[in-house]
Each structure stands twice: as C-alpha cells, then as structure tokens.
Design an enzyme around this catalytic site. Sequence first.
Site, short mmCIF file in Angstrom:
data_model
loop_
_atom_site.label_atom_id
_atom_site.label_comp_id
_atom_site.label_asym_id
_atom_site.label_seq_id
_atom_site.Cartn_x
_atom_site.Cartn_y
_atom_site.Cartn_z
N TYR A 39 0.94 -1.24 0.15
CA TYR A 39 -0.10 0.09 0.15
C TYR A 39 0.83 1.33 0.28
O TYR A 39 0.50 1.97 -0.70
CB TYR A 39 -1.07 0.12 1.19
CG TYR A 39 -1.78 1.20 1.29
CD1 TYR A 39 -3.03 1.25 0.31
CD2 TYR A 39 -1.67 2.30 2.21
CE1 TYR A 39 -3.87 2.13 0.46
CE2 TYR A 39 -2.60 3.15 2.30
CZ TYR A 39 -3.74 3.23 1.39
OH TYR A 39 -4.42 4.04 1.39
N LYS B 15 1.19 4.07 -3.19
CA LYS B 15 0.62 5.45 -3.01
C LYS B 15 1.89 6.45 -3.24
O LYS B 15 1.90 7.32 -3.85
CB LYS B 15 0.33 5.67 -1.46
CG LYS B 15 -1.31 4.94 -1.22
CD LYS B 15 -2.21 5.85 -2.08
CE LYS B 15 -3.74 5.52 -1.62
NZ LYS B 15 -4.68 6.05 -2.47
N VAL C 96 -10.14 8.74 8.15
CA VAL C 96 -11.71 9.06 7.74
C VAL C 96 -12.47 7.82 8.11
O VAL C 96 -11.97 6.67 7.85
CB VAL C 96 -12.03 9.43 6.35
CG1 VAL C 96 -13.23 9.83 5.97
CG2 VAL C 96 -10.98 10.59 6.05
N THR D 268 -14.58 5.45 7.28
CA THR D 268 -14.89 4.88 5.86
C THR D 268 -14.68 3.19 6.02
O THR D 268 -13.85 2.82 6.89
CB THR D 268 -14.42 5.39 4.68
OG1 THR D 268 -13.05 5.04 4.61
CG2 THR D 268 -14.48 6.93 4.51
#
Length: 231
Positions: A147, A151, A182, A184
Amino acid sequence: MEMNSLPSGYRALVIGASGGIGSAVANALQADPGCGGVVRFSRRDDGLDLTDEDSVAAASARLSGGFHLIFCATGGLTIDGAGPEKSLKQIAPEAMMKQFALNALGTALVLKHFVPHLVRRERALMGFLSARVGSIGDNRLGGWISYRASKAALNQIVRTASVEVARTHPQAVVVPLHPGTVATSLTQNYAAGHARMPPDDSARALLGVLNKLRPEQTGRFFAYDGQPIEW
C-alpha cells in the site's frame, strides 16, 4: 464548501463517487451555489474499472464540455480480502500487483484520459486521494509495504503529470492529497486508537485546500489541513 476560486457555474467531475470520501466530495460540490453541475463516476454505479483502460476510455468518451474541477477519490487498502502486510514475509506478489493496478496504474489512466477534459484558459483543479503513508520521508513505522509503495507511485505519477499539464493548462493545479483518517470502510479495521474524521468533514477540508492552492503549487503533496507533506 464554496469553491470561490472557480468561476460561477463551474463544472465538476468526481471519480469514485460512490465511496465514503468520494460521495461526500460530490455532495459538497453539489451543494455549492457556484457549482453548475457535478458528474459522478464509480465502479458500483457505472462499472468504471480503473484497472481496465478500455473502461476508463469509455467513461471519458461519455463526457462533453470542459470541467474546472476533477476529483479522483478511488483507491484500495484491502483488495480481494488481502490487507496490508505487517512484515516482509507476508508479501504476496499477486496482492501487491493489485495494489499497484488500482492505486498507481488507475491514477495514470485517469490522468491520461481525463486531463483532456480540463478547461485550458481558466483555473482548473485536479485532486487525487493519496495517503500520508505513501510518504517515503515520513515512514517511521514500516509495514504496509504494498500500500505504501503504490501510494508513493501515485504521488510520483501525479507529480510528473503536473509538469506536463502546466505546459498546456497554465492555471491548473494537479495534486495528491492526504484525507486524514476518515470513518470509511477502508479504515474501519485499521484505526484502533486513532480518531476517525467524518467523511463530510474530510471532503470539505480537501476541497478547501484545493480552493486555496495556486498554480505554482501544482504537483506538491498536501494534507487535508493544508500542510505540505514530504515525499
């Protein structure tokens, strides 16, 4: 959130508009009295697959007219059940390639096919969801190799594209953005001990950052609070 740096009646496009942050960004733009309309694309609602160039090209071909703001709110942390690695021994080639396909290649394809829809003679904004963990200089904890690396690749892709876009769109700002932690589905299993920001708050903050950036700041990496992040 009023995007008062854009002309009245500006048009916006949100890619990934069915996700937590993407839907919040689209809704915030739709509520702006200065906005002339928001087009929403997503995999769930439109079948847009950022890992498939034919799918991206087909979505682009459905558009007409110029856009003053394009926001790409796509990305994946856990893909097909494979979450971030905690150690080197957990690296799995197929899982790593899926991270790059969505987070890095997907970003490149969005730039390739949607930059032509940016207005050229007016202020134009293009933001991409990145993550602070994609910063190489800020990496103190290790782990999450696929990841992080995908990114970091996203950041380099956006940075490189911003140089080219500036030649044809001198008033454009093209940047990667860190949305914060966040609330989510992406973060729900990885936010132990960390406060999570409501998506609406993150969306307003991200749009506020974009609204204030100047063309000479294009290609830099910013957090939701407006602070620059090292590469």
